[in-house]
Design an enzyme around this catalytic site. Structure first.
Site, PDB file in Angstrom:
ATOM      1  N   LYS A  44       0.836  -1.196   0.000  1.00 49.58           N
ATOM      2  CA  LYS A  44       0.000   0.000   0.000  1.00 49.58           C
ATOM      3  C   LYS A  44       0.876   1.252   0.000  1.00 49.58           C
ATOM      4  O   LYS A  44       0.603   2.220  -0.720  1.00 49.58           O
ATOM      5  CB  LYS A  44      -0.926  -0.006   1.224  1.00 49.58           C
ATOM      6  CG  LYS A  44      -1.874   1.194   1.310  1.00 49.58           C
ATOM      7  CD  LYS A  44      -3.006   0.927   2.279  1.00 49.58           C
ATOM      8  CE  LYS A  44      -2.575   0.993   3.714  1.00 49.58           C
ATOM      9  NZ  LYS A  44      -2.569   2.375   4.262  1.00 49.58           N
TER      10      LYS A  44
ATOM     11  N   ARG B 200      -7.280  13.475  12.416  1.00 53.54           N
ATOM     12  CA  ARG B 200      -5.819  13.334  12.313  1.00 53.54           C
ATOM     13  C   ARG B 200      -5.123  14.686  12.483  1.00 53.54           C
ATOM     14  O   ARG B 200      -5.370  15.623  11.714  1.00 53.54           O
ATOM     15  CB  ARG B 200      -5.424  12.753  10.953  1.00 53.54           C
ATOM     16  CG  ARG B 200      -6.183  11.506  10.537  1.00 53.54           C
ATOM     17  CD  ARG B 200      -5.728  10.269  11.286  1.00 53.54           C
ATOM     18  NE  ARG B 200      -6.450   9.106  10.788  1.00 53.54           N
ATOM     19  CZ  ARG B 200      -6.013   8.332   9.804  1.00 53.54           C
ATOM     20  NH1 ARG B 200      -4.883   8.579   9.196  1.00 53.54           N
ATOM     21  NH2 ARG B 200      -6.721   7.288   9.428  1.00 53.54           N
TER      22      ARG B 200
ATOM     23  N   SER C 189       6.186   9.873  10.084  1.00 50.82           N
ATOM     24  CA  SER C 189       7.139   9.823   8.973  1.00 50.82           C
ATOM     25  C   SER C 189       6.498  10.318   7.684  1.00 50.82           C
ATOM     26  O   SER C 189       7.189  10.784   6.777  1.00 50.82           O
ATOM     27  CB  SER C 189       7.642   8.387   8.780  1.00 50.82           C
ATOM     28  OG  SER C 189       6.582   7.528   8.383  1.00 50.82           O
TER      29      SER C 189
ATOM     30  N   SER D 125      10.017   5.540  12.714  1.00 48.07           N
ATOM     31  CA  SER D 125       9.521   5.044  11.419  1.00 48.07           C
ATOM     32  C   SER D 125      10.393   5.489  10.246  1.00 48.07           C
ATOM     33  O   SER D 125       9.893   5.681   9.135  1.00 48.07           O
ATOM     34  CB  SER D 125       8.074   5.505  11.178  1.00 48.07           C
ATOM     35  OG  SER D 125       7.233   5.085  12.210  1.00 48.07           O
TER      36      SER D 125
ATOM     37  N   ASP E  93       3.124  -0.182  12.311  1.00 46.04           N
ATOM     38  CA  ASP E  93       1.955  -0.870  11.756  1.00 46.04           C
ATOM     39  C   ASP E  93       1.898  -2.335  12.172  1.00 46.04           C
ATOM     40  O   ASP E  93       0.884  -3.009  11.947  1.00 46.04           O
ATOM     41  CB  ASP E  93       1.940  -0.759  10.225  1.00 46.04           C
ATOM     42  CG  ASP E  93       1.462   0.610   9.754  1.00 46.04           C
ATOM     43  OD1 ASP E  93       0.896   1.356  10.574  1.00 46.04           O
ATOM     44  OD2 ASP E  93       1.660   0.933   8.570  1.00 46.04           O
TER      45      ASP E  93
ATOM     46  N   LYS F 120      -2.766   7.106  14.796  1.00 41.73           N
ATOM     47  CA  LYS F 120      -3.153   6.387  13.579  1.00 41.73           C
ATOM     48  C   LYS F 120      -4.669   6.482  13.376  1.00 41.73           C
ATOM     49  O   LYS F 120      -5.308   7.407  13.862  1.00 41.73           O
ATOM     50  CB  LYS F 120      -2.689   4.935  13.665  1.00 41.73           C
ATOM     51  CG  LYS F 120      -1.176   4.763  13.751  1.00 41.73           C
ATOM     52  CD  LYS F 120      -0.504   5.031  12.415  1.00 41.73           C
ATOM     53  CE  LYS F 120       0.975   4.706  12.452  1.00 41.73           C
ATOM     54  NZ  LYS F 120       1.609   4.896  11.133  1.00 41.73           N
TER      55      LYS F 120
ATOM     56  N   ARG G  72      -4.139   3.468  18.595  1.00 45.31           N
ATOM     57  CA  ARG G  72      -4.006   2.009  18.504  1.00 45.31           C
ATOM     58  C   ARG G  72      -3.542   1.351  19.797  1.00 45.31           C
ATOM     59  O   ARG G  72      -3.816   0.169  20.025  1.00 45.31           O
ATOM     60  CB  ARG G  72      -3.078   1.640  17.340  1.00 45.31           C
ATOM     61  CG  ARG G  72      -3.787   1.739  15.989  1.00 45.31           C
ATOM     62  CD  ARG G  72      -2.935   1.244  14.858  1.00 45.31           C
ATOM     63  NE  ARG G  72      -3.710   1.209  13.621  1.00 45.31           N
ATOM     64  CZ  ARG G  72      -3.174   1.255  12.409  1.00 45.31           C
ATOM     65  NH1 ARG G  72      -1.866   1.336  12.275  1.00 45.31           N
ATOM     66  NH2 ARG G  72      -3.946   1.213  11.334  1.00 45.31           N
TER      67      ARG G  72
ATOM     68  N   ARG H 155      -6.399  -2.616  10.326  1.00 43.63           N
ATOM     69  CA  ARG H 155      -5.391  -3.489  10.929  1.00 43.63           C
ATOM     70  C   ARG H 155      -5.945  -4.193  12.165  1.00 43.63           C
ATOM     71  O   ARG H 155      -5.625  -5.356  12.425  1.00 43.63           O
ATOM     72  CB  ARG H 155      -4.122  -2.702  11.251  1.00 43.63           C
ATOM     73  CG  ARG H 155      -3.496  -2.091  10.004  1.00 43.63           C
ATOM     74  CD  ARG H 155      -2.031  -1.798  10.139  1.00 43.63           C
ATOM     75  NE  ARG H 155      -1.540  -1.145   8.939  1.00 43.63           N
ATOM     76  CZ  ARG H 155      -1.241  -1.771   7.802  1.00 43.63           C
ATOM     77  NH1 ARG H 155      -1.397  -3.077   7.716  1.00 43.63           N
ATOM     78  NH2 ARG H 155      -0.803  -1.089   6.756  1.00 43.63           N
TER      79      ARG H 155
END
Length: 451
Positions: free
Chosen positions: A21, A133, A179, A206, A336, A363, A367, A408
């Protein structure tokens, strides 16, 4: 709809890894900035990548799905690819409305910088999750480069209105937030008037994702100067709070390129983890030994937990007896993998401590918090801290968890169904990054259902 494992036998199979992705996003955007025609092979047509395609089309690129017949020995094969006629960096927003990026944080972050190259205003919006975000650090860094961005909600979040004008110059940004902010600036910098000197302050998390960006920039003709320095003179550690990086990107033109998107280690992590948990054998093609993807780290993690992992030039194999042991792991450069490793830790013997992922709180969801809360619904004993968690393995039971519309989380938590009766509510969101998740799981012997 609820996602769950219906039944499975001992896992044994060979599959091709879903395309990356991260590389798909970047390939589409870079080809759209190039002069001339690019052919992009093995692009992932996930919901997120489709958002990038729509954004690039709105800014002037012409993008079409094509087919090509190629000869392999005495046999012919039809290959699908994406044909992109780039803008040569001359962008113009054709949309009369806000450009809806749905749930794609990658598209929002990268295209916010790119949109400043347009000769007219651009407004990006998205779904409710995207509008949460934080974008302030990127907005501030771009302001120093002559870019004007207005947050229409006055909260440094989408919807964002980007005005034309990208002078370039010098700017800096913290490396501890995202990142993708850094990649965003590096991708847009070659087409600024003066070029960009970007200083990334420690801690640089990252960084492999930025290395990925630089590697694909090179494929499209862009040179990025990079200089590392130690923030504290006596510190010799890498990828810690003491490492800083200075990037220098001079004005350049993107060159159209034919590009093959490699397989995705983050998506493959669910197939590998499923095999490690249930026991069996899997071979995953299109995963490259020289890949710059940070999530390649999943191979080291699974090996430390007890699986037998073999890495070849262009594929990976894993064999497991289903007996895993807990480990301590720092995921600063592979955030991730947080959910995959948390689930592995939940079924492993002993305790698993995950650290270095404070940026995982920024994220699709927080998370760290959502992982802990959903594991607790299944009875899991755990300790949560600012940048991670400790999970006490084999303390979970049956139950229903919520995906929070995080792709995820949906995929990782569905794997608990290999050991317990677990369902994931709103589990269909795996389409964001892994549209054929159910199909590939079936190929290795795991039958899943959405109901």
């Amino acid at each position: 709809m609820n996602l769950k494992i219906k039944n499975f036998s001992k896992i044994n199979g060979s599959v091709k890894a879903p395309s990356s992705k991260s590389y798909s996003h970047r390939a589409v955007i870079l080809a759209s900035l190039s002069e001339g025609k690019s052919k992009l092979f093995d692009v992932l047509y996930s919901e997120d990548v489709l958002s990038s395609i729509r954004a690039c089309e709105a800014l002037g690129a012409r993008i079409d799905k094509k087919k090509e017949i190629i000869l392999k020995g005495d046999k012919s094969q039809t290959v699908d690819y994406l044909e992109v006629y780039g803008t040569g960096g001359r962008l113009h927003n054709k949309s009369q409305d806000m450009i809806d990026l749905a749930n794609s944080g990658t598209t929002l972050r990268i295209m916010t910088s790119v949109a400043a190259l347009s000769d007219n205003e651009v407004i990006f919006t998205g779904d409710d999750s995207l509008k949460t975000r934080p974008m302030g650090a990127l907005i501030d860094a771009l302001e120093a480069l002559g870019v004007k961005i207005e947050s229409l909600g006055d909260n440094n979040k989408a919807p964002l209105k980007i005005y034309p004008g990208y002078e370039g110059g010098e700017t800096d940004i913290l490396g501890s937030i995202s990142s993708q902010f850094i990649s965003s600036i590096l991708i847009s910098a070659p087409l600024s008037k003066k070029g960009v000197k970007l200083e990334v302050y420690p801690e640089f998390v990252s960084k492999p994702y930025v290395d990925m960006t630089i590697s694909i920039l090179e494929k499209f003709g862009i040179d990025v100067g990079e200089e590392n320095y130690q923030f504290h003179e006596n510190c010799k550690k890498e990828h810690t709070e003491c490492l800083g990086v200075k990037f220098n990107v001079k004005p350049q033109k993107y060159i159209a390129s034919d590009y093959i998107v490699e397989g995705d280690f983050s998506s493959a992590s669910y197939l590998l983890a499923a095999t490690a948990i249930a026991g069996g054998y899997i071979k995953i093609e299109n995963l490259f030994n020289d890949s710059k993807q940070g999530d390649k780290f999943i191979l080291d993690i699974l090996e430390k937990m007890g699986a037998d992992v073999t890495v070849f030039d262009d594929y990976v194999s894993l064999r497991s007896d289903g007996n895993l042991k807990g480990i301590d792991v720092n995921l600063a450069n592979a955030p991730d993998l947080l959910l995959t490793v948390a689930v592995l830790g939940a079924v492993a013997e002993g305790k698993t401590t995950i650290s270095g992922v404070s940026h995982g709180r920024l994220k699709e969801t927080d998370r760290i918090d959502t992982t802990c809360r959903e594991l607790e619904k299944l009875g899991c004993r755990l300790d949560e801290f600012e940048d991670g968690m400790t999970i006490y393995g084999q303390t979970i039971g049956d139950g229903i968890v919520e995906s929070h519309n995080d792709h995820r989380l949906a995929m990782a938590f569905s794997l608990l169904g290999l050991k317990h009766d677990v369902e994931v509510e709103n589990g269909e969101c795996f389409d964001v990054s892994f549209p054929n998740f159910i199909e590939l799981m079936k190929e290795i012997g795991i039958e899943m259902e959405l109901k």
